[in-house]
Design a protein around this motif. Structure first.
Motif, PDB file in Angstrom:
ATOM      1  N   ALA A  30      -5.241  -9.046  24.721  1.00 36.90           N
ATOM      2  CA  ALA A  30      -3.834  -9.118  24.988  1.00 36.90           C
ATOM      3  C   ALA A  30      -3.579  -9.913  26.198  1.00 36.90           C
ATOM      4  CB  ALA A  30      -3.440  -7.408  25.462  1.00 36.90           C
ATOM      5  N   PRO A  31      -2.435 -10.308  26.330  1.00 33.74           N
ATOM      6  CA  PRO A  31      -2.186 -11.280  27.583  1.00 33.74           C
ATOM      7  C   PRO A  31      -2.154 -10.331  28.920  1.00 33.74           C
ATOM      8  CG  PRO A  31      -0.005 -10.622  26.487  1.00 33.74           C
ATOM      9  CD  PRO A  31      -0.965 -10.397  25.693  1.00 33.74           C
ATOM     10  N   VAL A  32      -2.762 -10.781  30.010  1.00 35.16           N
ATOM     11  CA  VAL A  32      -2.807 -10.059  31.237  1.00 35.16           C
ATOM     12  C   VAL A  32      -1.497  -9.842  31.744  1.00 35.16           C
ATOM     13  CG1 VAL A  32      -3.699 -10.041  33.674  1.00 35.16           C
ATOM     14  CG2 VAL A  32      -5.145 -11.033  31.596  1.00 35.16           C
ATOM     15  N   SER A  33      -1.169  -8.643  32.106  1.00 30.96           N
ATOM     16  CA  SER A  33       0.074  -8.321  32.431  1.00 30.96           C
ATOM     17  C   SER A  33       0.454  -9.045  33.772  1.00 30.96           C
ATOM     18  CB  SER A  33       0.224  -6.890  32.836  1.00 30.96           C
ATOM     19  OG  SER A  33       1.448  -6.387  33.707  1.00 30.96           O
ATOM     20  N   ALA A  63       0.400  -0.495  31.183  1.00 30.47           N
ATOM     21  CA  ALA A  63       0.386  -2.055  30.715  1.00 30.47           C
ATOM     22  C   ALA A  63      -0.666  -2.777  31.239  1.00 30.47           C
ATOM     23  CB  ALA A  63       1.775  -2.639  30.508  1.00 30.47           C
ATOM     24  N   SER A 105      -4.057  -4.259  29.831  1.00 34.00           N
ATOM     25  CA  SER A 105      -4.461  -5.713  29.575  1.00 34.00           C
ATOM     26  C   SER A 105      -5.537  -6.269  30.676  1.00 34.00           C
ATOM     27  CB  SER A 105      -3.067  -6.400  30.309  1.00 34.00           C
ATOM     28  OG  SER A 105      -2.099  -6.332  29.536  1.00 34.00           O
ATOM     29  N   ALA A 157      -9.098  -7.888  28.908  1.00 32.07           N
ATOM     30  CA  ALA A 157      -9.568  -9.164  29.444  1.00 32.07           C
ATOM     31  C   ALA A 157     -11.215  -9.097  29.990  1.00 32.07           C
ATOM     32  CB  ALA A 157      -8.584  -9.638  30.701  1.00 32.07           C
TER      33      ALA A 157
END
Length: 388
Positions: free
Chosen positions: A44-47, A112, A116, A120
């Motif tokens: 997942a993209p880092v928030s 979120a 994230s 990661a």
């Protein structure tokens, strides 16, 4: 009371415990009042709220109070515990984190952002301001097996992660393809190495989770390694029935090379599950040091295997362990006022092949009733040796 027991368990598969549980009458230690029908057993993209490392709010040392300012949450664990903590069981130095959740205020400390950051991997700290903060998780944070190899969450004594009574909080599973396979032998691999420290986990709930047999209201781990340091677990839940399902706070399966899960200077209160109101495992060794277990309950009915007409469960008010060769070492720990509907108000320990050992040393076990059966007050034990 002090008790010492040592045991070891190895799984041949991916978490299935196919060995039938021995009958209580087969115990190597005499059984008191055990019913004959019971057989104990792309990331997942880092928030945006996860920033590059500024000033971390975390502890670089293993001390349970080193990172705690005047507004910090109470220190967990047993302050009177005298167990020596080995180097492998001490807190991770998090002064140079890989990522930080938050930018100095509670607003950036969101579910979120946590999800994230965990996906990661690496060393994760929190910068949510000077006061304690609770982050209610809107989704379970899942460890990615191809990130790491270390995943460390350090709350600095100020952060509570809450499941809101609706969901499991943290999940690691080397045998879950959705988290990426990294070896051909998922049930025995050395990474990821997950450490949680200086955190509170509350109101996690794994009820209805069926993968890998369920359990683990706050944390579920299969494979790699797990270490818990200076942390508190309160009011966590998992399913109320199930013969071998357990771990209101933590459920663990398959640790690398059968090395132990370390639980150090931590507190478990108010957990409720079919088995193991705090901790539960199959084929896993534990080293529990200077910790506290109070008010946890095993609420299932019918034991394991389940008696006719029952759904099964109800053993290990605080700790439920099952398997073949594994060790449990409890030192400098208080286990008090836990309850089991069936066996082992404090600890349920079954080594199917009788090779396991349990050690309880310089610890207090008090007022841990078992409504069904026990081999000693608060304990049901089947294995090679029980020392106390």
């Amino acid at each position: 009371m002090t008790v010492t027991v040592i045991c070891a368990l190895a799984l041949s598969g991916c978490g299935d415990d196919a060995t039938a549980k021995p009958r209580a009458s087969d115990a190597s230690t005499p059984v008191a009042s055990a019913p004959a029908s019971v057989s104990p057993s792309s990331p997942a993209p880092v928030s945006a709220s996860v920033s590059a490392p500024p000033t971390p709010r975390s502890s670089p040392t293993p001390s349970p109070s080193a990172s705690r300012g005047p507004q910090a949450l109470p220190s967990p664990g047993n302050p009177g515990g005298d167990a020596t903590v080995p180097a492998a069981a001490q807190a991770v130095d998090t002064r140079r984190p890989d990522r930080v959740v938050g930018k100095g205020t509670p607003a950036g400390c969101t579910s979120a952002a946590v999800v994230s950051a965990v996906a990661a991997g690496g060393v994760i700290t929190f910068n949510c301001g000077p006061a304690p903060v609770t982050i209610t998780m809107e989704a379970t944070a899942k460890v990615r097996n191809d990130h790491g190899p270390d995943v460390v969450l350090d709350g600095g004594g100020l952060v509570t992660l809450s499941g809101g009574g609706k969901r499991r909080i943290l999940y690691q599973n080397t045998c879950d393809e959705a988290q990426r396979f990294t070896t051909s032998h998922c049930q025995d691999q050395p990474t990821p190495r997950l450490t949680v420290q200086n955190l509170t986990f509350t109101r996690g709930n794994a009820t209805g989770q069926t993968a890998e047999g369920g359990g683990g209201g706050a944390i579920f781990v299969r494979g790699g390694r797990l270490k818990v340091v200076n942390s508190r677990f309160t009011d966590n839940r998992c399913d109320s029935t199930g013969a071998d399902l357990g771990g209101a706070a933590i459920r663990v399966l398959s640790q690398s090379e059968n090395r132990p899960v370390y639980v150090v200077h931590s507190t478990f209160t108010g957990g409720r599950c079919s088995n193991g109101g705090a901790l539960s495992s199959i084929g896993v060794s534990w080293t529990v040091l200077n910790s506290v277990f109070t008010g946890n309950q095993a609420i299932g009915r019918g034991a394991n295997p389940a008696k006719a007409g029952t759904p099964g469960g109800g053993s290990g008010g605080a700790i439920y362990t099952d398997g073949n060769t594994f060790t449990v070492n409890v030192t400098g720990t208080v286990i008090r006022e836990n309850h089991a509907n069936e066996g082992g108000g404090a600890i349920f320990f079954v080594s199917n092949d009788r090779t396991g050992t349990l050690t309880i040393a310089r610890s207090t076990l008090k007022s841990n009733p078992s409504d069904g059966f026990e081999t000693q007050p608060g304990i049901f034990f089947l294995g090679a040796k029980l020392s106390r």
